[in-house]
Design an enzyme around this catalytic site. Structure first.
Site, mmCIF file in Angstrom:
data_model
loop_
_atom_site.group_PDB
_atom_site.id
_atom_site.type_symbol
_atom_site.label_atom_id
_atom_site.label_comp_id
_atom_site.label_asym_id
_atom_site.label_seq_id
_atom_site.Cartn_x
_atom_site.Cartn_y
_atom_site.Cartn_z
ATOM 1 C CG HIS A 409 30.456 117.172 -30.998
ATOM 2 N ND1 HIS A 409 29.907 116.116 -29.989
ATOM 3 C CD2 HIS A 409 29.868 117.473 -31.836
ATOM 4 C CE1 HIS A 409 29.342 117.277 -29.181
ATOM 5 N NE2 HIS A 409 28.897 117.735 -30.619
ATOM 6 N NE ARG A 410 33.840 108.976 -34.140
ATOM 7 C CZ ARG A 410 35.352 108.800 -34.732
ATOM 8 N NH1 ARG A 410 34.560 107.194 -34.916
ATOM 9 N NH2 ARG A 410 36.011 108.624 -35.247
#
Length: 437
Positions: A409-410
């Site tokens: 999700h980064r």
């Protein structure tokens, strides 16, 4: 005169620090040729066969199967001038033995690397220069058998073996106190001091079986822990009707162009991932923590998670995005066969950009896969099953597949992850959609 050279455990171009000896392909007294395979080792990534860069006669094996050896440790001694004057087999080098530096020629399949080796001086021989005149000829020393007496192989690391030799301790008489029966420095020191080494406590009624964590299994565990606790994972799921894909597969089987080519659902998934990644490049990028950058790749090195007897490995299909469906099918077949034989090289498992894992081959519907380190997404294929599905308002039996996508999700936001998964699903549900990409 005989000229002895020691063959050190090589760094197989993957930055490894140690490896396990799996099996020897030679024994003392064997004549070998340049680049002949002499030993099979298991690194943290794969099983690797090592060739020897010299021709000659093997005089001594310094390590035994099951032993873990550090890179650079001599594992074999060879007489590269067996036609010279007879001399006793080489023994362990005393502290006063002079060093001899030489460059070991490159092994087949590996890069050139300068290796410093030390010639083991014969016991009783006076110190001499690196290349000295031989001592008076004597009868050759008898060669010790490869198999230890009684069939027992004492497991101990090279420093422990050296300590045992220095202290005059016979490792064959010891029982290792460490996990797996490995002999430690403390075991050797106790034996040297006359203190009995306590044997591991074994419950005669126990039904447990302990296996040392090493090699591929050890590296996989470390990588998965690092990935799970470094990259914030998000997993999304999608269920699709892949009846058109399976019908298209049957058509390809009958076509002349695909005669003899094994086309599987994994083949279609590989093609779909490559096409969808072009529209959502975030899934093919990677987070660079040190540089504080997101690195986008304009190529797809597709990883395929493969279960092997030695553990989970992820070999890559290089530049998969440039391949046709037929080329992908052939590449996947070759990759799978090599992995099953345990012959995947470390280089074939490095620098992937995105991975597919196929749990469907085990009859499993889906899963929440962990991202392969150095990547940002992994697609999981479930089993294709006959299930009721609504088609044009009517319930029919269709071929149904569940997909799951885990992503970092980064790098990948929910929107990008969802769009990528939807694109893959659309391509598998109707391969004709590829014409629109």
């Amino acid at each position: 005169m005989p000229t002895y050279k020691q063959f050190p455990l090589a760094d197989t171009a993957e930055g490894l620090t140690e490896a396990d000896i799996l099996s020897w392909h030679v024994k003392p007294g064997d004549t070998v040729t340049v680049n002949q395979i002499v030993v099979e080792i298991e690194t943290a990534k794969a099983a690797v066969e090592l060739p020897i860069p010299w021709a000659g006669v093997v005089t001594e094996l310094h390590v035994e199967p099951g032993q873990t050896v550090e890179v650079g440790t001599p594992i074999l001694t060879i007489d590269v001038d067996p036609g010279g004057a007879a001399a006793p087999a080489p023994a362990a080098a005393p502290a006063s033995a002079p060093a001899e530096e030489e460059e070991m020629k490159p092994l087949v399949g590996y890069g050139s690397k300068a290796v410093v080796t030390q010639r083991r001086a014969r016991k009783g021989a006076a110190p001499a220069a690196a290349v000295a005149a031989p001592p008076a000829p004597v009868a050759p020393a008898p060669v010790a058998p490869v198999a230890p007496r009684g069939g027992y192989v004492p497991l101990a690391k090279p420093p422990v073996r050296k300590l045992a030799k220095d202290l005059g301790v016979d490792l064959h008489a010891l029982t290792g106190s460490a996990s797996g029966g490995i002999i430690t420095r403390e075991d050797v020191e106790r034996a040297a001091n006359g203190t009995p080494v306590a044997a591991p406590v074994v419950d005669s009624g126990s039904r447990e079986r302990r296996v040392p964590i090493k090699g591929v299994r050890k590296a996989t565990a470390a990588a998965m822990v690092q990935s799970a606790y470094t990259a914030p994972h998000v997993t999304e799921f999608l269920t699709i009707d892949v009846t058109p894909m399976m019908e298209f597969r049957e058509k390809l089987k009958k076509s002349r162009e695909f005669a003899g080519v094994k086309v599987t659902p994994l083949t279609f998934a590989a093609k779909a991932v490559c096409l969808a990644a072009k529209r959502t490049p975030d899934v093919n990028a990677v987070w660079d923590e040190a540089a504080q950058e997101i690195v986008y790749k304009d190529y797809v090195h597709l990883g395929i998670a493969a279960a092997t007897p030695r553990g989970l490995i992820v070999p890559k299909v290089r530049d998969a995005d440039s391949m046709s469906l037929k080329e992908l099918a052939q590449a996947l077949t070759a990759l799978t066969e090599t992995a099953r034989e345990g012959k995947t090289s470390p280089a074939d498992m490095a620098n992937g950009t995105i991975t597919i894992t196929n749990v469907g081959v085990f009859g499993v519907d889906t899963g929440t896969p962990i991202i392969n380190p150095g990547e940002s997404a992994i697609l999981c294929l479930g089993a294709i099953k006959d299930q009721p599905w609504v088609v044009d308002g009517e319930i029919k039996v269709r071929k149904v597949l569940q997909l799951s996508l885990s992503f970092d999700h980064r790098v990948v936001d929910g929107q990008q992850g969802s769009e990528f998964l939807a694109d893959v699903g659309a391509l598998l549900a109707d391969p004709a959609m590829a014409m629109t990409y």
